[in-house]
Design a protein around this motif. Structure first.
Motif, PDB file in Angstrom:
ATOM      1  N   HIS A  12       0.716  -0.944  -0.376  1.00  0.00           N
ATOM      2  CA  HIS A  12      -0.042  -0.038   0.294  1.00  0.00           C
ATOM      3  C   HIS A  12       0.289   1.316  -0.125  1.00  0.00           C
ATOM      4  CE1 HIS A  12      -2.894   3.520   1.531  1.00  0.00           C
ATOM      5  NE2 HIS A  12      -3.401   2.288   0.570  1.00  0.00           N
ATOM      6  N   PRO A  13       0.797   2.409  -0.673  1.00  0.00           N
ATOM      7  CA  PRO A  13       0.815   3.970  -0.604  1.00  0.00           C
ATOM      8  C   PRO A  13       1.580   3.825   0.768  1.00  0.00           C
ATOM      9  CG  PRO A  13      -0.133   3.690  -2.612  1.00  0.00           C
ATOM     10  CD  PRO A  13      -1.004   2.473  -1.644  1.00  0.00           C
ATOM     11  N   GLN A  14       0.822   4.075   1.967  1.00  0.00           N
ATOM     12  CA  GLN A  14       0.700   4.530   3.074  1.00  0.00           C
ATOM     13  C   GLN A  14       1.866   3.681   3.860  1.00  0.00           C
ATOM     14  OE1 GLN A  14      -3.189   5.301   4.324  1.00  0.00           O
ATOM     15  NE2 GLN A  14      -1.987   6.692   5.368  1.00  0.00           N
ATOM     16  N   ALA A  15       2.013   2.380   3.289  1.00  0.00           N
ATOM     17  CA  ALA A  15       3.082   1.534   3.902  1.00  0.00           C
ATOM     18  C   ALA A  15       4.820   1.484   3.749  1.00  0.00           C
ATOM     19  CB  ALA A  15       2.844  -0.265   3.534  1.00  0.00           C
ATOM     20  N   ALA A  16       4.114   1.992   2.144  1.00  0.00           N
ATOM     21  CA  ALA A  16       5.750   2.364   1.171  1.00  0.00           C
ATOM     22  C   ALA A  16       6.022   3.589   2.229  1.00  0.00           C
ATOM     23  CB  ALA A  16       5.598   2.693  -0.631  1.00  0.00           C
ATOM     24  N   GLU A  17       5.121   4.592   1.971  1.00  0.00           N
ATOM     25  CA  GLU A  17       5.752   6.047   2.650  1.00  0.00           C
ATOM     26  C   GLU A  17       6.524   5.586   4.230  1.00  0.00           C
ATOM     27  OE1 GLU A  17       3.655  10.140   3.520  1.00  0.00           O
ATOM     28  OE2 GLU A  17       2.357   8.626   3.564  1.00  0.00           O
ATOM     29  N   VAL A  18       5.719   4.876   4.260  1.00  0.00           N
ATOM     30  CA  VAL A  18       6.239   4.698   6.326  1.00  0.00           C
ATOM     31  C   VAL A  18       7.880   3.850   5.494  1.00  0.00           C
ATOM     32  CG1 VAL A  18       6.381   3.076   7.907  1.00  0.00           C
ATOM     33  CG2 VAL A  18       4.604   4.924   7.724  1.00  0.00           C
ATOM     34  N   LEU A  19       7.973   3.590   5.112  1.00  0.00           N
ATOM     35  CA  LEU A  19       9.332   2.623   4.742  1.00  0.00           C
ATOM     36  C   LEU A  19      10.375   3.663   4.728  1.00  0.00           C
ATOM     37  CD1 LEU A  19      11.364   0.499   4.925  1.00  0.00           C
ATOM     38  CD2 LEU A  19      10.407  -0.125   2.154  1.00  0.00           C
ATOM     39  N   MET A  20       9.938   4.958   3.484  1.00  0.00           N
ATOM     40  CA  MET A  20      10.503   5.864   2.920  1.00  0.00           C
ATOM     41  C   MET A  20      10.620   7.031   3.467  1.00  0.00           C
ATOM     42  SD  MET A  20       9.122   6.281  -0.315  1.00  0.00           S
ATOM     43  CE  MET A  20       8.406   4.790  -1.866  1.00  0.00           C
ATOM     44  N   GLU A  21      10.003   6.709   4.954  1.00  0.00           N
ATOM     45  CA  GLU A  21      10.449   7.980   6.315  1.00  0.00           C
ATOM     46  C   GLU A  21      10.905   7.222   7.245  1.00  0.00           C
ATOM     47  OE1 GLU A  21       6.577   9.409   7.583  1.00  0.00           O
ATOM     48  OE2 GLU A  21       6.483  10.366   6.058  1.00  0.00           O
ATOM     49  N   ALA A  47       7.288   2.405 -11.555  1.00  0.00           N
ATOM     50  CA  ALA A  47       7.875   2.280 -10.426  1.00  0.00           C
ATOM     51  C   ALA A  47       7.740   4.008 -10.090  1.00  0.00           C
ATOM     52  CB  ALA A  47       8.414   1.622  -9.904  1.00  0.00           C
ATOM     53  N   ILE A  48       8.585   4.104 -10.518  1.00  0.00           N
ATOM     54  CA  ILE A  48       9.546   5.988 -10.833  1.00  0.00           C
ATOM     55  C   ILE A  48       8.352   6.985 -11.037  1.00  0.00           C
ATOM     56  CG2 ILE A  48      12.221   5.268 -10.189  1.00  0.00           C
ATOM     57  CD1 ILE A  48      11.325   6.853 -13.585  1.00  0.00           C
ATOM     58  N   LYS A  49       7.516   6.634 -11.682  1.00  0.00           N
ATOM     59  CA  LYS A  49       6.205   7.335 -11.683  1.00  0.00           C
ATOM     60  C   LYS A  49       5.540   7.444 -10.018  1.00  0.00           C
ATOM     61  CE  LYS A  49       2.728   8.730 -15.035  1.00  0.00           C
ATOM     62  NZ  LYS A  49       2.440   9.958 -14.718  1.00  0.00           N
ATOM     63  N   ASN A  50       4.928   6.329 -10.214  1.00  0.00           N
ATOM     64  CA  ASN A  50       4.279   6.006  -9.742  1.00  0.00           C
ATOM     65  C   ASN A  50       4.564   6.852  -7.619  1.00  0.00           C
ATOM     66  OD1 ASN A  50       2.583   4.376 -11.021  1.00  0.00           O
ATOM     67  ND2 ASN A  50       3.298   2.695 -10.254  1.00  0.00           N
ATOM     68  N   VAL A  51       5.737   6.274  -7.699  1.00  0.00           N
ATOM     69  CA  VAL A  51       6.240   6.939  -6.554  1.00  0.00           C
ATOM     70  C   VAL A  51       5.993   9.215  -6.360  1.00  0.00           C
ATOM     71  CG1 VAL A  51       7.739   4.896  -5.409  1.00  0.00           C
ATOM     72  CG2 VAL A  51       8.672   7.054  -6.483  1.00  0.00           C
ATOM     73  N   TRP A  71       2.369   9.391  -6.277  1.00  0.00           N
ATOM     74  CA  TRP A  71       1.603   9.331  -4.437  1.00  0.00           C
ATOM     75  C   TRP A  71       2.336  10.110  -3.621  1.00  0.00           C
ATOM     76  CZ3 TRP A  71       2.930   2.788  -4.454  1.00  0.00           C
ATOM     77  CH2 TRP A  71       2.418   2.180  -5.586  1.00  0.00           C
ATOM     78  N   GLY A  72       2.887  11.199  -4.551  1.00  0.00           N
ATOM     79  CA  GLY A  72       3.638  11.694  -3.408  1.00  0.00           C
ATOM     80  C   GLY A  72       4.905  11.336  -2.302  1.00  0.00           C
ATOM     81  N   LEU A  73       5.233  10.419  -2.814  1.00  0.00           N
ATOM     82  CA  LEU A  73       5.956  10.052  -1.734  1.00  0.00           C
ATOM     83  C   LEU A  73       7.867  10.268  -2.245  1.00  0.00           C
ATOM     84  CD1 LEU A  73       4.814   5.911  -1.813  1.00  0.00           C
ATOM     85  CD2 LEU A  73       4.164   7.605  -0.376  1.00  0.00           C
ATOM     86  N   ALA A  74       8.140  11.042  -2.427  1.00  0.00           N
ATOM     87  CA  ALA A  74       9.392  11.332  -3.443  1.00  0.00           C
ATOM     88  C   ALA A  74       9.132  12.263  -4.489  1.00  0.00           C
ATOM     89  CB  ALA A  74       9.453  10.220  -3.967  1.00  0.00           C
ATOM     90  N   THR A  75      10.258  12.549  -4.557  1.00  0.00           N
ATOM     91  CA  THR A  75      10.289  14.142  -5.207  1.00  0.00           C
ATOM     92  C   THR A  75      11.025  13.203  -7.265  1.00  0.00           C
ATOM     93  OG1 THR A  75      13.039  14.452  -4.835  1.00  0.00           O
ATOM     94  CG2 THR A  75      10.918  15.642  -3.765  1.00  0.00           C
ATOM     95  N   PRO A  76      11.041  13.777  -7.894  1.00  0.00           N
ATOM     96  CA  PRO A  76      11.202  13.413  -9.250  1.00  0.00           C
ATOM     97  C   PRO A  76      12.472  12.621  -8.492  1.00  0.00           C
ATOM     98  CG  PRO A  76      10.323  14.982  -9.773  1.00  0.00           C
ATOM     99  CD  PRO A  76      10.396  15.037  -8.277  1.00  0.00           C
ATOM    100  N   GLU A  77      13.395  13.835  -8.247  1.00  0.00           N
ATOM    101  CA  GLU A  77      15.177  13.232  -7.788  1.00  0.00           C
ATOM    102  C   GLU A  77      14.869  11.626  -7.200  1.00  0.00           C
ATOM    103  OE1 GLU A  77      19.149  15.593  -6.262  1.00  0.00           O
ATOM    104  OE2 GLU A  77      16.929  16.262  -6.183  1.00  0.00           O
TER     105      GLU A  77
END
Length: 382
Positions: free
Chosen positions: A252-261, A316-320, A323-329
């Protein structure tokens, strides 16, 4: 005559720069310039576009109806060519759990063909298994599971010509600590997954040298407030990388966000875990020895469990970003530099660096892929 790529943005290792000009000479990257240094030079105009390193897929089982476990050199070559359409310029063909003999044969085939591919470059082999445990077996055949064995691994490594770069195992198997210490001393990355391990068991493996978690959240004991398990380990242990499948189905995008944070974008490697149905229409396929049904964006076993993915790394790079989880960089970094560093192949891929092979992609500002270049030559155009 020198050639320069002009674009609005360049995702360089040190910073995002642009607009400007990137020199390409004899298939290699040169210097970056804000102004064109040679008015007589050939300029490839990518105005309005962004230039990023070629994507690096460090966990991929198949593509365009071919599977690494088919043990077919021509199939590996077809995968290599097909991956250019995904923006991938470097990859690690990834095995599945199988018999000792079959894995040796596959290692030998990839080892023999890896310098002959003409598309995305093979930078090594990833052995996903067979030292797993049954509770979280996923699409791995448990009849081949066993404890890690150095003699067996060395047979596979010898057959491959020394190009196995990474091997995955479950931390709770017998003899893990000694195995991890030895193979990491030989330069092989150990990843942890398909496992019901506790936090303590995972920590022992990491202390011994393991440094990657296989497709975070999937195929592992989840987070519990009394036993943090494998998910707790990847969220809290230091100096480890986590593979992550960002197709919207596996995590889930929110679970991905938890990991990235928690781990930081610089410790998350976007991967696909793609199987042979990638780049193919819906229908019936095989993942190793298991029949798989592909429909509605997923690949599933007859049990309904997810069986790898049909994700393309460019998606995958477009999705993140979407989803507001990452900047393009950050998204580009997670699909280039981070996977390369996590597998110790960052000396040959994952960033734009002077005198390195000019493998790069052209992105539109909405993160869609416009073109893929290999050794300075356009090989795919959307």
């Amino acid at each position: 005559m020198k050639t320069f790529i002009f674009a609005d943005k360049f995702f360089l290792k040190s910073a995002v720069k642009g607009p400007g000009y990137l020199e390409i000479s004899d298939g290699k990257f040169g210097d970056f310039y804000s102004e064109l240094p040679d008015q007589e030079a050939n300029v490839i105009d990518q105005s309005g576009k962004w230039i990023a390193p070629g994507l690096v897929d460090t966990h991929i089982h198949g593509f365009v109806n071919h599977d690494v476990m088919d043990n077919d050199a021509e199939g590996i070559k077809a995968m290599s060519e097909g991956l250019l359409s995904c923006g991938v310029t470097s990859f690690l063909p990834t095995t599945l759990t199988s018999s000792k003999e079959r894995l040796r044969d596959v290692a030998e085939t990839v080892g023999n063909v890896h310098k002959d591919v003409t598309g995305a470059k093979i930078q090594g082999i990833y052995f996903e298994g067979p030292f797993f445990t049954e509770e979280h077996k996923g699409a791995q055949n448990p009849s081949y599971f066993g404890d890690p064995d150095l003699d067996t691994f060395h047979e596979w490594q010898e057959a491959s010509g020394g190009i196995i770069k990474k091997i995955a195992l479950a931390p709770e198997r017998q003899g893990v600590k000694e195995f991890v210490q030895q193979v990491t001393s030989e330069g092989v990355v150990v990843s942890l997954g398909h496992s019901n391990a506790t936090l303590d068991e995972a920590q022992v493996a990491v202390e011994a040298g393991a440094s990657v978690f296989v497709h975070a959240y999937n195929g592992m004991r989840g987070l519990n407030h009394r036993e943090p398990g494998m998910v707790g380990a990847l969220l809290t242990l230091h100096d480890v990388f986590s593979e992550l499948i960002c197709d919207g189905h596996h995590v889930h995008p929110q679970a991905a966000e938890v990991l990235m944070e928690k781990a930081g974008h610089d410790h998350v490697a976007l991967i696909t875990d793609c199987m042979m149905a990638g780049g193919m229409p819906d229908g019936n396929y095989m993942l190793g020895e298991f029949p798989v049904v592909v429909k509605e964006g997923t690949a599933r076993l007859e049990s309904g469990n997810l069986a790898g993915s049909i994700l393309k790394l460019k998606e995958a790079i477009k999705n993140v970003v979407d989803w507001g989880l990452a900047t393009p960089e950050q998204a580009v970094m997670m699909a280039t530099y981070v996977p390369a560093v996590s597998c110790k192949i960052d000396d040959v891929c994952g960033s734009i660096a002077k005198d390195r092979d000019a493998d790069f992609i052209v992105l539109n500002p909405d993160m869609t892929l416009e073109a893929t270049y290999l050794d300075g030559v356009e090989r795919y155009h959307a």
